[in-house]
Design a protein around this motif. Sequence first.
Motif, PDB file in Angstrom:
ATOM      1  N   GLU A 122       5.880   9.273  -3.492  1.00 43.79           N
ATOM      2  CA  GLU A 122       5.726   8.521  -4.738  1.00 43.79           C
ATOM      3  C   GLU A 122       5.595   7.049  -4.368  1.00 43.79           C
ATOM      4  O   GLU A 122       6.573   6.416  -3.966  1.00 43.79           O
ATOM      5  CB  GLU A 122       6.927   8.738  -5.647  1.00 43.79           C
ATOM      6  N   HIS A 150       5.234   3.158  -4.785  1.00 45.91           N
ATOM      7  CA  HIS A 150       5.680   2.134  -5.729  1.00 45.91           C
ATOM      8  C   HIS A 150       4.855   0.853  -5.605  1.00 45.91           C
ATOM      9  O   HIS A 150       4.538   0.234  -6.622  1.00 45.91           O
ATOM     10  CB  HIS A 150       7.161   1.808  -5.509  1.00 45.91           C
ATOM     11  N   ASP A 151       4.546   0.447  -4.381  1.00 43.08           N
ATOM     12  CA  ASP A 151       3.781  -0.783  -4.147  1.00 43.08           C
ATOM     13  C   ASP A 151       2.891  -0.587  -2.933  1.00 43.08           C
ATOM     14  O   ASP A 151       3.277   0.083  -1.972  1.00 43.08           O
ATOM     15  CB  ASP A 151       4.711  -1.971  -3.845  1.00 43.08           C
ATOM     16  N   PHE A 174       7.422   3.241  -0.798  1.00 41.35           N
ATOM     17  CA  PHE A 174       7.322   4.521  -1.491  1.00 41.35           C
ATOM     18  C   PHE A 174       8.578   5.348  -1.258  1.00 41.35           C
ATOM     19  O   PHE A 174       9.425   4.993  -0.430  1.00 41.35           O
ATOM     20  CB  PHE A 174       6.095   5.300  -1.003  1.00 41.35           C
ATOM     21  N   ASP A 175       8.685   6.442  -1.981  1.00 43.43           N
ATOM     22  CA  ASP A 175       9.724   7.426  -1.730  1.00 43.43           C
ATOM     23  C   ASP A 175       9.096   8.601  -0.999  1.00 43.43           C
ATOM     24  O   ASP A 175       8.047   9.110  -1.416  1.00 43.43           O
ATOM     25  CB  ASP A 175      10.344   7.938  -3.033  1.00 43.43           C
TER      26      ASP A 175
END
Length: 118
Positions: free
Chosen positions: A64, A66-67, A79-80
């Motif tokens: 996932e 995020h940036d 991210f994850d």
Amino acid sequence: MPTKAEQVVAAFFSAMETRDEKKVEKLFADDAKIWHSFDDRVQSKNDIVANVHNMRQLATLSFEVHDRIATDDLVAQRFDTIVHVPGQPDKVIPTAIFIRVENGRMVDVHEYMESKRI
């Protein structure tokens, strides 16, 4: 429009999610260096391909984002990493990665994972 480096990195993350070791192998330069914060080791292209192969029996990954910041030869991404192991709750690991790309292949990777979650 994605940069050249973003296209390579997107292909890499897609190959990791499908555990496509042949594609992962093609995306790394032969002399690529991959460093991970959790073990402070530098791995080779062959090490990473072997990891993907071994993972086939144990887990799947998803990501996932995020940036992301990208140029033509560098991608920095936060991210994850989500690890899916059958019969266990998903493990979510906050991650940041810096990937340098030359001639359409990844040559240098620095991956920082929150070690308390590994």
